[in-house]
Every structure is written in C-alpha cells, then in structure tokens.
Scaffold this motif. Sequence first.
Motif, PDB file in Angstrom:
ATOM      1  N   MET A  99      -9.103  -3.180  11.705  1.00 20.51           N
ATOM      2  CA  MET A  99      -9.615  -2.941  10.356  1.00 20.51           C
ATOM      3  C   MET A  99      -8.476  -2.505   9.430  1.00 20.51           C
ATOM      4  SD  MET A  99     -13.181  -0.959  11.325  1.00 20.51           S
ATOM      5  CE  MET A  99     -13.520  -0.473   9.626  1.00 20.51           C
ATOM      6  N   ALA A 100      -7.633  -1.618   9.922  1.00 20.53           N
ATOM      7  CA  ALA A 100      -6.487  -1.173   9.130  1.00 20.53           C
ATOM      8  C   ALA A 100      -5.524  -2.331   8.871  1.00 20.53           C
ATOM      9  CB  ALA A 100      -5.758  -0.045   9.856  1.00 20.53           C
ATOM     10  N   SER A 101      -5.325  -3.169   9.889  1.00 18.60           N
ATOM     11  CA  SER A 101      -4.452  -4.330   9.734  1.00 18.60           C
ATOM     12  C   SER A 101      -4.980  -5.261   8.650  1.00 18.60           C
ATOM     13  CB  SER A 101      -4.348  -5.079  11.065  1.00 18.60           C
ATOM     14  OG  SER A 101      -3.637  -6.281  10.924  1.00 18.60           O
ATOM     15  N   PHE A 102      -6.282  -5.481   8.653  1.00 23.86           N
ATOM     16  CA  PHE A 102      -6.899  -6.359   7.646  1.00 23.86           C
ATOM     17  C   PHE A 102      -6.727  -5.766   6.242  1.00 23.86           C
ATOM     18  CE2 PHE A 102     -10.531  -7.761   5.083  1.00 23.86           C
ATOM     19  CZ  PHE A 102     -10.393  -9.147   5.192  1.00 23.86           C
ATOM     20  N   PHE A 103      -6.967  -4.457   6.105  1.00 26.29           N
ATOM     21  CA  PHE A 103      -6.835  -3.804   4.797  1.00 26.29           C
ATOM     22  C   PHE A 103      -5.397  -3.891   4.294  1.00 26.29           C
ATOM     23  CE2 PHE A 103      -5.392   0.083   2.649  1.00 26.29           C
ATOM     24  CZ  PHE A 103      -6.116  -0.013   1.470  1.00 26.29           C
ATOM     25  N   PHE A 104      -4.433  -3.560   5.161  1.00 26.93           N
ATOM     26  CA  PHE A 104      -3.028  -3.629   4.767  1.00 26.93           C
ATOM     27  C   PHE A 104      -2.648  -5.058   4.371  1.00 26.93           C
ATOM     28  CE2 PHE A 104      -1.769   0.360   7.269  1.00 26.93           C
ATOM     29  CZ  PHE A 104      -1.494   1.076   6.120  1.00 26.93           C
ATOM     30  N   SER A 105      -3.120  -6.021   5.146  1.00 23.79           N
ATOM     31  CA  SER A 105      -2.744  -7.416   4.903  1.00 23.79           C
ATOM     32  C   SER A 105      -3.293  -7.917   3.576  1.00 23.79           C
ATOM     33  CB  SER A 105      -3.235  -8.304   6.053  1.00 23.79           C
ATOM     34  OG  SER A 105      -2.609  -7.947   7.268  1.00 23.79           O
ATOM     35  N   VAL A 106      -4.557  -7.621   3.293  1.00 28.60           N
ATOM     36  CA  VAL A 106      -5.169  -8.079   2.042  1.00 28.60           C
ATOM     37  C   VAL A 106      -4.468  -7.435   0.842  1.00 28.60           C
ATOM     38  CG1 VAL A 106      -7.270  -7.995   0.640  1.00 28.60           C
ATOM     39  CG2 VAL A 106      -7.403  -8.621   3.053  1.00 28.60           C
ATOM     40  N   THR A 107      -4.243  -6.131   0.923  1.00 30.28           N
ATOM     41  CA  THR A 107      -3.590  -5.424  -0.182  1.00 30.28           C
ATOM     42  C   THR A 107      -2.169  -5.929  -0.395  1.00 30.28           C
ATOM     43  OG1 THR A 107      -4.868  -3.432   0.377  1.00 30.28           O
ATOM     44  CG2 THR A 107      -2.996  -3.156  -1.106  1.00 30.28           C
ATOM     45  N   GLY A 108      -1.418  -6.035   0.700  1.00 33.16           N
ATOM     46  CA  GLY A 108      -0.043  -6.509   0.582  1.00 33.16           C
ATOM     47  C   GLY A 108       0.037  -7.945   0.111  1.00 33.16           C
ATOM     48  N   ALA A 109      -0.891  -8.801   0.586  1.00 33.82           N
ATOM     49  CA  ALA A 109      -0.890 -10.203   0.175  1.00 33.82           C
ATOM     50  C   ALA A 109      -1.143 -10.338  -1.321  1.00 33.82           C
ATOM     51  CB  ALA A 109      -1.951 -10.972   0.956  1.00 33.82           C
ATOM     52  N   PHE A 110      -2.010  -9.484  -1.861  1.00 32.97           N
ATOM     53  CA  PHE A 110      -2.285  -9.521  -3.297  1.00 32.97           C
ATOM     54  C   PHE A 110      -1.001  -9.259  -4.090  1.00 32.97           C
ATOM     55  CE2 PHE A 110      -3.124  -6.993  -7.148  1.00 32.97           C
ATOM     56  CZ  PHE A 110      -3.825  -7.927  -7.893  1.00 32.97           C
ATOM     57  N   PHE A 111      -0.246  -8.250  -3.682  1.00 35.05           N
ATOM     58  CA  PHE A 111       0.975  -7.923  -4.425  1.00 35.05           C
ATOM     59  C   PHE A 111       2.080  -8.940  -4.171  1.00 35.05           C
ATOM     60  CE2 PHE A 111      -1.160  -3.777  -4.592  1.00 35.05           C
ATOM     61  CZ  PHE A 111      -1.010  -3.492  -5.943  1.00 35.05           C
ATOM     62  N   TYR A 112       2.102  -9.534  -2.971  1.00 31.96           N
ATOM     63  CA  TYR A 112       3.048 -10.620  -2.732  1.00 31.96           C
ATOM     64  C   TYR A 112       2.717 -11.813  -3.636  1.00 31.96           C
ATOM     65  CZ  TYR A 112       6.121  -9.352   1.152  1.00 31.96           C
ATOM     66  OH  TYR A 112       7.114  -8.802   1.922  1.00 31.96           O
ATOM     67  N   TYR A 113       1.436 -12.076  -3.811  1.00 37.88           N
ATOM     68  CA  TYR A 113       1.017 -13.172  -4.687  1.00 37.88           C
ATOM     69  C   TYR A 113       1.463 -12.887  -6.123  1.00 37.88           C
ATOM     70  CZ  TYR A 113      -1.964 -16.185  -7.496  1.00 37.88           C
ATOM     71  OH  TYR A 113      -2.424 -17.094  -8.419  1.00 37.88           O
TER      72      TYR A 113
END
Length: 427
Positions: A99-113
């Motif tokens: 769950m933490a991995s998913f949250f980190f990934s979604v948040t980080g992917a948004f800023f990478y985008y």
Amino acid sequence: MNWLVTWLMLATVLMLLAWGMLRRERIYQFPFLVGVITFAFILPQIPGLADDRFLPKGGYAKTIAFTIVCLAMCWLGWSSNARPFSFFRWDFREKRLLMASFFFSVTGAFFYYKLSRLPGDMTVGVQMSGAPVAYLFFARFMNYGMAIAVLCFARRYSWTAAFIIGVDLIFYFDRIVVTGKRAEAVELVMMFALAFWFYRGWVVPRTIMLGGVLAGTLLMNSMSDYRTITRANSSPAWQDIAQINVAANFDDLLKSGGPEMRNAIWRIHHTEETFDFDYGKFHWNRLIFNYVPAQLVGSKIKESLMMEMPAAARDYDPLTGTTETGMADAFQSFWYFGALKFLLLAYVMSRLWASAKSGEMSAQLVYIFSIVPAIHAISHQTDWVLTVWVHMLIFLLPTLAWCRNRAPDIHPYYSRMAHSLAFGASR
C-alpha cells in the motif's frame, strides 16, 4: 612527480577493483563501487592534466595525492565484520508495504509527469530552480515506491508488486532516456541487483560487471553531447545521437583532461594558499539549500540561515554543469584531514551493508538509496548521501513506521522465526 602520482592513482584504483573481484558479493559493496566510479569518471580526466602548464605549480600532484588518500580511506573505513545497526530491527506487514509502495509511486509519478512537461532547457543539463526543483523533490517518492515493490517481489512473487514495478519503470525510463541521468540509471540497476542478492542470492557475473564498467567508461564522457541534443529537442533525437563520436570524445578527454579534476586542482590549490577552511559549514549550507524553500520563507530568511563560506578564487570560474569532486569540498573543510570524511562514510556504509545482509528490510532500503550518492562523494560532492538520508528521515521513516508489524512479544525462538518469515532471511 606528476606521472609518479598518476601511476600510484591507477594502482590504487586497480587494487580496489581487484578487491571487489575476489568475492562475488563485493561487487555491491562500497569500496569496489568507489573503484568503479573513479576508474570510469576520474581516471580518464587526469592524463591530459599531468603536463598542463596552465595549472598552478604543484597543484596536480597535491590533488592526485590527496585523492589517493581519500580512496584509501574508503577501503580502510570499510569493515567486513561490521556490526548491524540495532535500530533497523523492524518487522513489516507485506500488505501495508505494498500500500505504501502504491502511494509513493502514484505521488512520485505525478510529479515526474509534471517535470517531464517542462521544456528541455529547464530540466536537462542545467542548474534547476523554482518549480522543477519542487517537482524533483517530490518525484523522489516514486523511487521509494519502486524499491519497496522490488524488495517485496524479490522476496515473494506478487502480481501487485509486479504491476507497481511495471508502471514505475515507464517513468524511470523516461527520466533516464530524456534527461540522460546516469545516477538514476545506476540506482535502478542496483535496486534490482541488490534486492535479488538479499533475498535469492543472485549475483551479476563479475565478467559482465567488468564489461559494464568498461562500456560505461567510454559512454560516460559523451553524456554532455547526449544532453545537449535532448535539451534542444526536449526528447531524444536518435539520428543526432547516432552521430555522437564516442571514441573521439574519449580520446579528446585523455589528451585534454577533464573539467572536474581541473576544478578540483584549482579549488585545492586556492585552499592551500589561503588556509581558509569551512570546517563542515558546507554541509549545513547544502541542507538549508535543499530543504528550506525560498518560495515559502523568502530568500532573505533562507540566506540568513546559511553560514559564511570561504571566498572563491577570483580567477576560478568552473564551467556550468561540471562538478568540483568530493575531494575538493573535503579539502576545503578540513585540509588533508578532510579525507576522514571518506573514512567515516565507509564505516557507516559497512554497517548499513551488515544490517541489510542480515535481513533487515529497512536497512536494505537505506543501503539501496545510499550507495549511489555515497560513491558520488568521489565524483561530485560529499553532501549527496547526507541529503538523501535527511529526505528518507522526513518521508520514508514515518511510512515504514506505519508498516511495522507490532505483534505482541513471544518466545525468542519464535520471534526469530517470525522475523525470518516476515521479512528477510539472513544470507
């Protein structure tokens, strides 16, 4: 004298590489990887400087000698019998980790985008400021998500972890290919290599590792051309990239010398002349620079938090995009005693390795994210790893605390068994 210290430098680097080749797991350890980055990034820069008449008298020999001492400290500070850190002894719930991995990934992917939508001349091969810095700061979350998912997947195959890894790889490859980020590329490789070493005992064959080192040495010195092309087009222009003459660039570097070591020679020479040291204030200023946002507190307040540094030489004007090497800032801090920075870093890294190898998942995460900035203490600056540790302390630690398995105390035998099954049998 110049060529004597040059050959001694080569011998020191080859000894670090040979040390790493003696045992298969050593290719993931700090001294060997220091040897790798020195061989690939530093060594090709120095032959062309050995006879450079425009460098300060004695500056080359002094810098190379100090570099040899710093490399020796990286080996001396490493202990194969280091004790693990006790504060990494946490067990985790795999469901919460994912769950933490998913949250980190979604948040980080948004800023990478958000970062990828900016023009190339704002993000590629330049000193970023403003919005790009903020985007990159939070994009780091995706790295955490990726590493947690890879560790979970290496321990036990999981479709959830595989999905997170697959999505994160898209953003990783975009960042690596578009901006030519060598550190991110190495971090990605180390993430998978270390995870499968910790949990399955898989090791990259040493012949492949050495082949990669040689290939990386040739390619590394053409990255400025690559970034120039991607910056101009905001994406890779493969026809132009194919025209880059890698062999000619490397030959020119050998003959002319590299800008990073030239910067280091001038910085160390100036410090030796003035005897004006910062006594570690450099690290405080870098933390303020990275973690105090001027947009929120104002530039004046941010500047007031920084300590006064020794003045740079008037005739010193490094090229934009070049580094000064960690040897320069270590010498600027404590004269020749600055080499002890590398001794301390090697000692901490050896204890991190011992903790990670013993099966502590939190230590594995920290080692994964520490090893690349730690070896950049040679090629770039000694503050990189400290900056990464502070970032993890602020954002990763609270998340891992939420993921902890707070089971009631039980018999020590079953506690050890539970620890082994919960996360990370010792290798």
